[in-house]
Design an enzyme around this catalytic site. Structure first.
Site, PDB file in Angstrom:
ATOM      1  N   HIS A 130     -11.287 -11.080 -14.614  1.00 49.25           N
ATOM      2  CA  HIS A 130      -9.925 -11.338 -14.084  1.00 49.25           C
ATOM      3  C   HIS A 130      -9.922 -12.732 -13.469  1.00 49.25           C
ATOM      4  O   HIS A 130     -10.423 -12.944 -12.375  1.00 49.25           O
ATOM      5  CB  HIS A 130      -9.561 -10.296 -13.012  1.00 49.25           C
ATOM      6  CG  HIS A 130      -8.173 -10.464 -12.474  1.00 49.25           C
ATOM      7  ND1 HIS A 130      -7.291  -9.414 -12.353  1.00 49.25           N
ATOM      8  CD2 HIS A 130      -7.501 -11.547 -12.014  1.00 49.25           C
ATOM      9  CE1 HIS A 130      -6.139  -9.850 -11.845  1.00 49.25           C
ATOM     10  NE2 HIS A 130      -6.252 -11.151 -11.639  1.00 49.25           N
TER      11      HIS A 130
ATOM     12  N   HIS B 235      -7.643 -16.611 -13.017  1.00 46.35           N
ATOM     13  CA  HIS B 235      -6.494 -17.510 -13.196  1.00 46.35           C
ATOM     14  C   HIS B 235      -7.009 -18.922 -13.378  1.00 46.35           C
ATOM     15  O   HIS B 235      -7.647 -19.469 -12.477  1.00 46.35           O
ATOM     16  CB  HIS B 235      -5.566 -17.457 -11.972  1.00 46.35           C
ATOM     17  CG  HIS B 235      -5.031 -16.084 -11.712  1.00 46.35           C
ATOM     18  ND1 HIS B 235      -3.858 -15.629 -12.287  1.00 46.35           N
ATOM     19  CD2 HIS B 235      -5.512 -15.049 -10.982  1.00 46.35           C
ATOM     20  CE1 HIS B 235      -3.645 -14.371 -11.907  1.00 46.35           C
ATOM     21  NE2 HIS B 235      -4.635 -13.998 -11.107  1.00 46.35           N
TER      22      HIS B 235
ATOM     23  N   LYS C 119      -1.335  -7.607 -19.944  1.00 43.54           N
ATOM     24  CA  LYS C 119      -1.279  -7.529 -18.488  1.00 43.54           C
ATOM     25  C   LYS C 119       0.069  -7.052 -18.002  1.00 43.54           C
ATOM     26  O   LYS C 119       1.106  -7.601 -18.375  1.00 43.54           O
ATOM     27  CB  LYS C 119      -1.568  -8.928 -17.912  1.00 43.54           C
ATOM     28  CG  LYS C 119      -1.541  -9.011 -16.402  1.00 43.54           C
ATOM     29  CD  LYS C 119      -2.691  -8.240 -15.759  1.00 43.54           C
ATOM     30  CE  LYS C 119      -2.514  -8.093 -14.259  1.00 43.54           C
ATOM     31  NZ  LYS C 119      -3.164  -9.141 -13.502  1.00 43.54           N
TER      32      LYS C 119
ATOM     33  N   HIS D 278      -1.626  -4.950 -12.445  1.00 44.67           N
ATOM     34  CA  HIS D 278      -1.491  -5.330 -11.028  1.00 44.67           C
ATOM     35  C   HIS D 278      -0.839  -4.128 -10.364  1.00 44.67           C
ATOM     36  O   HIS D 278       0.364  -3.904 -10.515  1.00 44.67           O
ATOM     37  CB  HIS D 278      -0.642  -6.600 -10.852  1.00 44.67           C
ATOM     38  CG  HIS D 278      -0.492  -6.979  -9.407  1.00 44.67           C
ATOM     39  ND1 HIS D 278      -1.113  -8.078  -8.858  1.00 44.67           N
ATOM     40  CD2 HIS D 278       0.159  -6.368  -8.384  1.00 44.67           C
ATOM     41  CE1 HIS D 278      -0.843  -8.129  -7.555  1.00 44.67           C
ATOM     42  NE2 HIS D 278      -0.063  -7.106  -7.245  1.00 44.67           N
TER      43      HIS D 278
ATOM     44  N   HIS E  35      -8.175  -5.764  -9.479  1.00 44.77           N
ATOM     45  CA  HIS E  35      -8.398  -6.129  -8.070  1.00 44.77           C
ATOM     46  C   HIS E  35      -8.052  -5.004  -7.102  1.00 44.77           C
ATOM     47  O   HIS E  35      -7.167  -5.145  -6.270  1.00 44.77           O
ATOM     48  CB  HIS E  35      -7.685  -7.437  -7.704  1.00 44.77           C
ATOM     49  CG  HIS E  35      -6.227  -7.573  -8.096  1.00 44.77           C
ATOM     50  ND1 HIS E  35      -5.311  -6.558  -7.993  1.00 44.77           N
ATOM     51  CD2 HIS E  35      -5.533  -8.624  -8.571  1.00 44.77           C
ATOM     52  CE1 HIS E  35      -4.124  -6.983  -8.392  1.00 44.77           C
ATOM     53  NE2 HIS E  35      -4.235  -8.242  -8.752  1.00 44.77           N
TER      54      HIS E  35
ATOM     55  N   ASP F  16     -10.469 -12.596  -9.645  1.00 44.37           N
ATOM     56  CA  ASP F  16      -9.088 -12.927  -9.287  1.00 44.37           C
ATOM     57  C   ASP F  16      -9.034 -14.288  -8.597  1.00 44.37           C
ATOM     58  O   ASP F  16      -8.198 -14.518  -7.725  1.00 44.37           O
ATOM     59  CB  ASP F  16      -8.450 -11.837  -8.412  1.00 44.37           C
ATOM     60  CG  ASP F  16      -6.937 -12.035  -8.261  1.00 44.37           C
ATOM     61  OD1 ASP F  16      -6.338 -12.732  -9.095  1.00 44.37           O
ATOM     62  OD2 ASP F  16      -6.375 -11.480  -7.303  1.00 44.37           O
TER      63      ASP F  16
END
Ligand code: NCD
Ligand code: ZN
Ligand code: ZN
Length: 347
Positions: free
Chosen positions: A13, A15, A99, A136, A174, A247
């Site tokens: 995970h 970004h 996602k 999420h 997460h 994350d």
């Protein structure tokens, strides 16, 4: 123990952002990880195969020369995602998951799903293909306290979703609560979870006692100590349903140190060092390799990495800031602090 060698880990995970920010951060992950699941919450979001392949090319171009790092792409689920979108993405071999951002739940989630009833065809296609849905897991109902949004999501969204699509492969991303840890432990093996290093290391006191510390503000928000302990317990249990997902979510200093600061912690520069610190504090360094390097690829039905990395017990100081492109700076988690483990050999 003064040194530890592991199968090279992966980040399930991550970004990476885009443009100058992507160029500033991607090498940090590529130095540590074999692969990473790349989050699609760009502006505009990555909603189809064509966009995912173009984003993948931008990531590859931003990598240091000779890097073996492999970005695993994802699609951003919207109310309009079709079964054909999902099938085409999966058939490419480049897109490994879809996602789900509930609309309004987090950074760049405005195009997210307003109600899962719009996504039945896409989700049925995923269940049929064995393509994971990454979630999420927080409700956006304004009546629900921010500290309760994950626990309420389990009851209101996660359980009905799994009941409706029992063979769907789901990663509860997460996780931050004892409720989610227990839910995933008790769920069948097609339900897994990622856990960040910061949720294993810190509770909400770190963010709020003695002054408000914006670099500890992320979503889902840090919870009380009891929840952190529950996360440590499952992460170090050897249960293959739990694996590494940083994350790592970079935002420039000005966007974090603000009257209305962005959510996200930048951890990729020292990801495996943070996890080593957490597992060491729990007396469970022997469980780090399973969590960081084995359980993820096993769940995603990909081979484990063939090379390895070595960490040494050696204190080093986290820089006060890092470059973030276009003259901006990025404040890493634990800026200025010293960390006890250091990645020395990247294989
Ligand atoms: N975790 C965060 O606090 N922020 C993430 C979004 C997300 O993962 O929810 C981001 O993209 O900045
Ligand atoms: Zn999220
Ligand atoms: Zn994220």
């Amino acid at each position: 123990m003064t040194s530890i060698t592991l199968t090279r880990p992966d980040d399930w995970h991550l970004h990476l952002r885009d443009g100058a920010a992507l160029e500033a951060v991607v090498a940090d992950t590529a130095r540590q990880m074999g692969r990473a699941i790349i989050m699609p919450n760009l502006k505009p979001p990555v909603t189809n195969l064509e966009q995912a392949l173009a984003y993948r090319e931008r990531i590859l171009s931003a990598l240091p020369e000779n890097s073996q790092f492999e970005p695993l792409m994802t699609l951003y689920l919207t109310d309009r995602t079709t079964a054909e979108d999902v099938e085409a993405a999966w058939a490419s071999g480049r897109v490994k998951a879809v996602k789900l951002y509930p609309a309004g739940a987090t950074t760049n989630s405005d195009s997210g799903v307003t109600d899962l009833k719009h996504c039945d065809a896409a989700i049925e296609a995923m269940a049929r293909l064995g393509m994971p849905l990454l979630v999420h897991g927080e409700v956006t109902d304004s009546a629900i306290d921010i500290f309760d949004r994950e626990a309420v999501f389990i009851e209101r969204v996660m359980k009905p979703l799994i009941e409706r699509h029992p063979s769907l492969r789901v990663v509860f991303e997460h996780i931050t609560t004892a409720d989610a840890a227990r839910f995933v432990s008790e769920a069948p093996e097609n339900i897994a979870a990622t856990i960040t290093a910061h949720h294993l290391l810190y509770n909400r006191n770190h963010m709020l006692v003695g002054g408000i510390r914006p670099h500890y503000y992320c979503l889902p928000i840090l919870k009380r100590e009891r929840h952190r302990e529950a996360l440590i317990e499952v992460a170090t249990s050897g249960d293959p349903s739990f694996f590494l997902g940083t994350d790592s979510a970079p935002h420039g200093r000005d966007d974090k140190e603000s009257a209305c600061g962005c959510a996200g912690a930048y951890t990729a520069f020292a990801a495996i060092e943070f996890y080593a610190m957490a597992f060491d504090q729990a007396g469970a360094l022997d469980r780090l390799e399973g969590f960081a390097s084995h359980h993820g690829p096993d769940f995603y039905r990909l081979p484990r990495n063939a090379d390895s990395i070595t960490l040494k017990r050696e204190e080093w100081q986290v820089p006060a800031e890092l470059p973030f492109g276009e003259g901006k700076t990025l404040v890493p988690l634990c800026a200025g602090d010293s960390l006890p483990w250091r990645l020395v050999d990247t294989g």
